[in-house]
Design an enzyme around this catalytic site. Structure first.
Site: not given
Length: 573
Positions: A145, A302, A304, A306
Site C-alpha cells: 500500500s 497511493d 496500489d 486503492d
C-alpha cells in the site's frame, strides 16, 4: 545467540540460494546477533490483511520463501474445500512485486490450482473485481500500500472479492504454520504451467470491463465535459497511472496534467519516500507543478491505487483535504443529487468505519439514509455489500468510506477504489464549480449546518521485538486502567471491542458490541469529543484517532490540538 534463531539462520544460509540478494544479505550479517535476531525471532505474521514486512532475508521478512510458504498455506486451505479452485493475482510497482506475484503463481500451479495472473501491474480494486469476474475462490494482491519502499506485502482475498475475514485468515494461518518453509512447498515451472494452462494471463479486456463498471457510477454524467476543470494528477509511481487517466478521459475530463517524475512505476519512490496521499510531502511535486499549471484540483493515488488524496485551490495556494472531509463531501454530493433527481434507492445504506467522522451520520440522517458502523478495515464495508446482495437489494448500497482516504461507490468491487473515487471527486468539483462554489465552500456549508468536526491522528511507532511488547503493554494498561478524563474532559463512555462491551459511565448501563472482536478501545468524552486507540494491523505502531467538535473552526481546532497532545502522552511506552 538463541539456539533456535542460530539454527534457522544457518539453515537459510544453506537452503536460501535461489535469490542472490537474500544469499548476499545473509552473508553480510554473519556474526551480527542483533541483525540475525531481527530477521529470525519470529515468522512474518499472516493476518486478516495478509503479509506485510520489510523486504529481505529471513522468516520475518518479505522474500520468495515467505511468499511461497504463505501461498502454499492458501493452496492447502483451498484444496481442503474439496473442489476445483482458481486464484487471481495482481501486483503493484514495489520492489520485487512482480517476482513475488510470479512465485505465488508458481506455487498455486504446483498445487494444481488455476491461476489468473495480470500481464502488468494493476490496482488493488481491479484485483478485487477480477476475483468475482473470473469466478475465483481467492485473490492475491502483492503490495504494501502506502508504506516506504523497503516494505512489500501480500493481501489475500476471498471468493466475494473482499480481503479475507478473520475466520478464513485464521484457517489459512493454521495451514501456513504447519509447513516447513523449504521442504513443504510445491512449486511449478512457470513456463510449463503457462503452456499447459495452469497459469493464464489476464489482459486489457478485463480492465476495460472494470472501467465500464466504474463509469456507471457517474452521478451527473457529462458534467466533466461541460465544465472546464483543470487537474494535476500523481500516481506516486504506482498503479493508478493508466486506469485513472483512462476513466477521467472517458467521462470527458481532458485537462489532466500528470506529474512527470511520478508518472511511471518505480518502487524506490525517489521523489516521495512516503507515498501516502494522507501526508503533504506526497503532494510536494504536484504542488510545485501547480505553480505553473494553475489547476483547480490536485489528485494523488497511493501505489496500489486503492486510496486517493486531494488538494484544492485556496486563494493563491492549495489546501489538502482529509479523508473524513472528502468522504463527507462525497456523501453529501451523492445523496443530495440523487434525492433531487429521484434516483436515491429506497432504504439507502451508507457504511463507514468506527474511526470515521460522525459528521457522516448527521448527513445520512438528513437524507433518511441508514448508516452502518464497522471495524477498521475495508473488508468489513465490502462484507456489508455482500449481505445486501444476498438479501436481494444491492442497490441499497450508496457509499462506503473510511477516514484513511478509502472510498467505494458501486458494488462491482469489494475493496476501496481510488479509480471510481477519483472520477467522482472530479465530477463533484466540476458540479460545484458550475455553481461558482469550491469544495472548501461546500465543506464550510456542511459545518454551518451540522457543526464543525475536526479529526487528528496520533501515530506512536514501536519497531522490533521490544516494540511489540511495548505496544501490548500500552493497550493492556488502557484496557484495565482506563483514564477518567482526557485533556480535562471527563470520559463518559467506553467501548472495548476486544471484549465486545460498551459502557455508559453516566448511567452505568452496559451493552454488547455486535462486531467481530478486535483490539480497539474507544473513550467517549464530554463536548461530543472522542479518542479511539488501536494497534495498526499492518505497521509497528499504535494509532489514536482524535475527534473534537465546536461551533467554529477555531474552537474545534483548539480542542483537537489539546486532545492530540493528551493522546500522544497516553501512547508513550
Amino acid at each position: 545467540m538463541d539456539a533456535m534463531i542460530e539454527k534457522s539462520y544457518l539453515l537459510w544460509r544453506e537452503k536460501a540460494t535461489e535469490d542472490v540478494d537474500i544469499a548476499a544479505e545473509l552473508a553480510r550479517i554473519d556474526g551480527d546477533e542483533e541483525q540475525i535476531r531481527d530477521r529470525f525471532y519470529r515468522s512474518l505474521t499472516f493476518g486478516t490483511g495478509g503479509l506485510r514486512g520489510v523486504i529481505g532475508a529471513g522468516e520475518n521478512r518479505m522474500n520468495i520463501y515467505t511468499v511461497r510458504k504463505a501461498t502454499q498455506g492458501l493452496a492447502n486451505y483451498l484444496k481442503a474445500q474439496g473442489k476445483p479452485a482458481a486464484v487471481a493475482i495482481s501486483f503493484d510497482s514495489r520492489i520485487k512485486s512482480d517476482l513475488f506475484a510470479k512465485e505465488a503463481a508458481r506455487t498455486l500451479a504446483g498445487n494444481g490450482i488455476t491461476v489468473y495472473l495480470f500481464d502488468e501491474l494493476e490496482p488493488t480494486p481491479v484485483l478485487s473485481f477480477a476475483v468475482r469476474e473470473l469466478n475465483c475462490q481467492a485473490g492475491i494482491m502483492v503490495t504494501a500500500s502506502h508504506n516506504p519502499s523497503k516494505y512489500n506485502g501480500y493481501k489475500c482475498y476471498g471468493a466475494d472479492g473482499c480481503q479475507m475475514t478473520d475466520n478464513d485468515a485464521d484457517a489459512v494461518t493454521a495451514h501456513i504454520q504447519a509447513l516447513d518453509i523449504f521442504n513443504d512447498v510445491q512449486v511449478a515451472d512457470f513456463d510449463t504451467a503457462l503452456k499447459d494452462g495452469r497459469i493464464r494471463m489476464i489482459g486489457a479486456d478485463l480492465v476495460d470491463r472494470f472501467l465500464d463498471c466504474v463509469a456507471t457510477q457517474q452521478v451527473n454524467a457529462g458534467i466533466c465535459a461541460e465544465v472546464p476543470l483543470k487537474v494535476v494528477y500523481t500516481p506516486l509511481n504506482g498503479t493508478g497511472n493508466k486506469p485513472v487517466r483512462k476513466i477521467l478521459a472517458r467521462v470527458g475530463l481532458n485537462d489532466v496534467t500528470v506529474v512527470p517524475e511520478q508518472e511511471l512505476p518505480d518502487g524506490n519512490f525517489p521523489t516521495a519516500p512516503y507515498p501516502n496521499p494522507e501526508i503533504r510531502q506526497a503532494f510536494a511535486c504536484a504542488l510545485e507543478l501547480a505553480k505553473t499549471t494553475d489547476p483547480d484540483l490536485l489528485l494523488a493515488t497511493d501505489p496500489d491505487c486503492d486510496r486517493v488524496g486531494i488538494a484544492v485551490r485556496d486563494g493563491d495556494g492549495y489546501t489538502l483535504m482529509t479523508g473524513n472531509e472528502v468522504g463527507c463531501l462525497l456523501l453529501e454530493y451523492i445523496l443530495s443529487c440523487k434525492t433531487a433527481a429521484g434516483t436515491l434507492p429506497a432504504d439507502p445504506v451508507v457504511v463507514k468505519t468506527i474511526v470515521t467522522s460522525n459528521l457522516a451520520a448527521s448527513i445520512a440522517k438528513k437524507y433518511g439514509c441508514e448508516i452502518r458502523n464497522m471495524l477498521t478495515g475495508f473488508k468489513y464495508i465490502g462484507e456489508q455489500i455482500g449481505l445486501l446482495e444476498a438479501a436481494g437489494h444491492p442497490e441499497r448500497y450508496v457509499l462506503g468510506f473510511e477516514e484513511s482516504y478509502g472510498y467505494l461507490a458501486g458494488t462491482h468491487v469489494r475493496d476501496k477504489d481510488a479509480v471510481v473515487a477519483s472520477m467522482l471527486i472530479c465530477e463533484m468539483a466540476a458540479f460545484y464549480k458550475k455553481q461558482g462554489r469550491s469544495l472548501l465552500d461546500v465543506l464550510a456549508d456542511l459545518y454551518g449546518e451540522h457543526g464543525v468536526y475536526r479529526h487528528l491522528l496520533v501515530n506512536a511507532e514501536f519497531e522490533g521485538e521490544q516494540g511489540m511488547l511495548t505496544m501490548q503493554s500500552i493497550m493492556d494498561t488502557l484496557r484495565h486502567q482506563p483514564p477518567a478524563e482526557i485533556a480535562g474532559l471527563a470520559v463518559i463512555g467506553t467501548a472495548d471491542y476486544l471484549n465486545s462491551v460498551k459502557k455508559d459511565l453516566l448511567t452505568g448501563e452496559t451493552a454488547t458490541i455486535n462486531l467481530p472482536a478486535s483490539n480497539v478501545l474507544s473513550f467517549t468524552l464530554e463536548k461530543n469529543a472522542e479518542v479511539i486507540v488501536r494497534p495498526s494491523g499492518t505497521e509497528p505502531k499504535i494509532k489514536a484517532y482524535v475527534t473534537a467538535t465546536g461551533a467554529t473552526v477555531a474552537d474545534a481546532d483548539a480542542m483537537a490540538n489539546i486532545l492530540k497532545a493528551a493522546a500522544t502522552d497516553m501512547l508513550k511506552g
